[in-house]
Design a protein around this motif. Sequence first.
Motif, PDB file in Angstrom:
ATOM      1  N   UNK A  71       0.763  -1.239   0.000  1.00  0.00           N
ATOM      2  CA  UNK A  71       0.000   0.000   0.000  1.00  0.00           C
ATOM      3  C   UNK A  71       0.792   1.286   0.000  1.00  0.00           C
ATOM      4  N   UNK A  72       2.101   1.207   0.073  1.00  0.00           N
ATOM      5  CA  UNK A  72       2.930   2.406   0.240  1.00  0.00           C
ATOM      6  C   UNK A  72       2.819   3.366  -0.947  1.00  0.00           C
ATOM      7  N   UNK A  73       2.700   2.807  -2.149  1.00  0.00           N
ATOM      8  CA  UNK A  73       2.617   3.639  -3.350  1.00  0.00           C
ATOM      9  C   UNK A  73       1.205   3.651  -3.937  1.00  0.00           C
ATOM     10  N   UNK A  74       0.194   3.533  -3.081  1.00  0.00           N
ATOM     11  CA  UNK A  74      -1.175   3.539  -3.559  1.00  0.00           C
ATOM     12  C   UNK A  74      -1.561   4.803  -4.292  1.00  0.00           C
ATOM     13  N   UNK A  75      -0.877   5.924  -3.980  1.00  0.00           N
ATOM     14  CA  UNK A  75      -1.220   7.188  -4.625  1.00  0.00           C
ATOM     15  C   UNK A  75      -0.776   7.232  -6.087  1.00  0.00           C
ATOM     16  N   UNK A  76      -0.064   6.212  -6.532  1.00  0.00           N
ATOM     17  CA  UNK A  76       0.334   6.160  -7.936  1.00  0.00           C
ATOM     18  C   UNK A  76      -0.809   5.723  -8.856  1.00  0.00           C
ATOM     19  N   UNK A  77      -1.877   5.202  -8.269  1.00  0.00           N
ATOM     20  CA  UNK A  77      -3.028   4.757  -9.051  1.00  0.00           C
ATOM     21  C   UNK A  77      -4.129   5.807  -9.009  1.00  0.00           C
ATOM     22  N   UNK A  78      -4.749   6.049 -10.166  1.00  0.00           N
ATOM     23  CA  UNK A  78      -5.919   6.917 -10.196  1.00  0.00           C
ATOM     24  C   UNK A  78      -7.124   6.163  -9.653  1.00  0.00           C
ATOM     25  N   UNK A  79      -8.210   6.890  -9.381  1.00  0.00           N
ATOM     26  CA  UNK A  79      -9.420   6.227  -8.900  1.00  0.00           C
ATOM     27  C   UNK A  79      -9.931   5.218  -9.921  1.00  0.00           C
ATOM     28  N   UNK A  80      -9.889   5.579 -11.196  1.00  0.00           N
ATOM     29  CA  UNK A  80     -10.362   4.660 -12.235  1.00  0.00           C
ATOM     30  C   UNK A  80      -9.490   3.414 -12.306  1.00  0.00           C
ATOM     31  N   UNK A  81      -8.193   3.565 -12.099  1.00  0.00           N
ATOM     32  CA  UNK A  81      -7.300   2.412 -12.112  1.00  0.00           C
ATOM     33  C   UNK A  81      -7.577   1.511 -10.917  1.00  0.00           C
ATOM     34  N   UNK A 123      -3.169   5.903   4.607  1.00  0.00           N
ATOM     35  CA  UNK A 123      -3.907   6.799   3.716  1.00  0.00           C
ATOM     36  C   UNK A 123      -4.518   6.011   2.553  1.00  0.00           C
ATOM     37  N   UNK A 124      -3.773   5.050   2.021  1.00  0.00           N
ATOM     38  CA  UNK A 124      -4.288   4.228   0.926  1.00  0.00           C
ATOM     39  C   UNK A 124      -5.472   3.398   1.398  1.00  0.00           C
ATOM     40  N   UNK A 125      -5.372   2.846   2.590  1.00  0.00           N
ATOM     41  CA  UNK A 125      -6.485   2.065   3.135  1.00  0.00           C
ATOM     42  C   UNK A 125      -7.738   2.925   3.270  1.00  0.00           C
ATOM     43  N   UNK A 126      -7.572   4.130   3.758  1.00  0.00           N
ATOM     44  CA  UNK A 126      -8.708   5.041   3.885  1.00  0.00           C
ATOM     45  C   UNK A 126      -9.272   5.423   2.524  1.00  0.00           C
ATOM     46  N   UNK A 127      -8.405   5.568   1.561  1.00  0.00           N
ATOM     47  CA  UNK A 127      -8.866   5.895   0.202  1.00  0.00           C
ATOM     48  C   UNK A 127      -9.664   4.740  -0.388  1.00  0.00           C
ATOM     49  N   UNK A 128      -9.203   3.518  -0.202  1.00  0.00           N
ATOM     50  CA  UNK A 128      -9.945   2.353  -0.680  1.00  0.00           C
ATOM     51  C   UNK A 128     -11.325   2.295  -0.031  1.00  0.00           C
ATOM     52  N   UNK A 129     -11.379   2.620   1.243  1.00  0.00           N
ATOM     53  CA  UNK A 129     -12.655   2.625   1.949  1.00  0.00           C
ATOM     54  C   UNK A 129     -13.595   3.678   1.358  1.00  0.00           C
ATOM     55  N   UNK A 130     -13.057   4.864   1.078  1.00  0.00           N
ATOM     56  CA  UNK A 130     -13.875   5.933   0.505  1.00  0.00           C
ATOM     57  C   UNK A 130     -14.409   5.555  -0.867  1.00  0.00           C
ATOM     58  N   UNK A 131     -13.631   4.770  -1.604  1.00  0.00           N
ATOM     59  CA  UNK A 131     -14.048   4.321  -2.934  1.00  0.00           C
ATOM     60  C   UNK A 131     -14.890   3.046  -2.880  1.00  0.00           C
ATOM     61  N   UNK A 132     -15.116   2.532  -1.657  1.00  0.00           N
ATOM     62  CA  UNK A 132     -15.915   1.316  -1.459  1.00  0.00           C
ATOM     63  C   UNK A 132     -15.308   0.108  -2.170  1.00  0.00           C
ATOM     64  N   UNK A 133     -13.997   0.010  -2.119  1.00  0.00           N
ATOM     65  CA  UNK A 133     -13.314  -1.111  -2.763  1.00  0.00           C
ATOM     66  C   UNK A 133     -13.092  -2.242  -1.751  1.00  0.00           C
ATOM     67  N   UNK A 134     -13.483  -3.471  -2.080  1.00  0.00           N
ATOM     68  CA  UNK A 134     -13.298  -4.605  -1.161  1.00  0.00           C
ATOM     69  C   UNK A 134     -11.833  -4.821  -0.819  1.00  0.00           C
ATOM     70  N   UNK A 135     -11.590  -5.167   0.436  1.00  0.00           N
ATOM     71  CA  UNK A 135     -10.231  -5.393   0.915  1.00  0.00           C
ATOM     72  C   UNK A 135     -10.157  -6.649   1.767  1.00  0.00           C
ATOM     73  N   UNK A 136      -8.996  -7.287   1.743  1.00  0.00           N
ATOM     74  CA  UNK A 136      -8.601  -8.253   2.757  1.00  0.00           C
ATOM     75  C   UNK A 136      -7.394  -7.654   3.465  1.00  0.00           C
ATOM     76  N   UNK A 137      -7.263  -7.912   4.749  1.00  0.00           N
ATOM     77  CA  UNK A 137      -6.066  -7.526   5.487  1.00  0.00           C
ATOM     78  C   UNK A 137      -5.242  -8.767   5.806  1.00  0.00           C
ATOM     79  N   UNK A 138      -3.935  -8.643   5.644  1.00  0.00           N
ATOM     80  CA  UNK A 138      -3.026  -9.733   6.009  1.00  0.00           C
ATOM     81  C   UNK A 138      -2.031  -9.227   7.041  1.00  0.00           C
ATOM     82  N   UNK A 139      -1.761 -10.094   8.015  1.00  0.00           N
ATOM     83  CA  UNK A 139      -0.839  -9.739   9.086  1.00  0.00           C
ATOM     84  C   UNK A 139       0.006 -10.959   9.413  1.00  0.00           C
ATOM     85  N   UNK A 140       1.311 -10.811   9.310  1.00  0.00           N
ATOM     86  CA  UNK A 140       2.224 -11.918   9.599  1.00  0.00           C
ATOM     87  C   UNK A 140       2.550 -11.926  11.089  1.00  0.00           C
TER      88      UNK A 140
END
Length: 286
Positions: free
Chosen positions: A150-160, A193-210
């Motif tokens: 998620x570090x470079x999530x801002x490299x993608x547009x909303x449409x992408x 910030x990327x996680x919050x953006x995905x939430x605002x766009x209503x995009x489904x997510x899974x979280x992984x934690x090692x």
Amino acid sequence: METIPAPAVAPEKVSLEAKSPFEMRVHLGETVPDTDVRSALKTGDMGFLHSFTTGSAVDGPGIRLVAWTTACMFRCQYCHNPDTWTLSNGIPVTLDQAITEIRKYANGLKAMKGGFTLSGGEPLMQDRFAARLFKAVKEMGVHTAMESNGYFGDRLSDDEIRNIDLVILDMKAFTRGQHERVTGGMHNEDVLEFANRLAALKRPMWLRYVLVPGLTDIPEEMEALATFGASLGVVERAEILPFHQLGEYKWERLKLNYQLKDTQPPSNELVAKAVEIFRGAGLDAS
């Protein structure tokens, strides 16, 4: 640092398909001129892939075809594929070649209610290639997923982002200090910030934690992360991944300082406690 000998097989003769993502692959893109690498990163006309693996049942819903990219900005202590940290270790593959490879599996993936997952490394280190590849796969009618830190999530547009049906977000930690400890000094403000953006766009997510004994098995850290994940409203599941030593040999061969060589996998009890923390926040965790 001692270098690893170049492979005896020429890159063009190395199969794109690997038996396992744990397969060691190095030096496969070193002959690509720097000007071509820069052009590839700018346009997405070419990508650098560790491999494709088929038949995955853990990298998204259904049965998946997974493409593993090379290059990553994090240096996670528990990384099991440090050979994917470096772009030049990957096989240079044109965008058209990658699309053609995926198209071979498209009908089968749809029949098995699966899809295509782009993982790494970190896919968004090659964001133009990733964005164009997801667009092409969506046009095939195939479900798309991206596993990313998620570090470079801002490299993608909303449409992408909308071309990605599922984002599997690898959450290393919640607090900045712990995140830097795990990843070799990288902060996590952009990740959150990327996680919050995905939430605002209503995009489904899974979280992984090692879950790593002595490193990430911190109840307060997991509680904060679980609460954050639940607050997003789009996290479909949380996956607790027990630490393992399957990548230790890669650290040794690459002459890297592996700090977890004496760390044992977490006990079933420890895993169960971690799962319960995430469930306690209201997430579907396993």
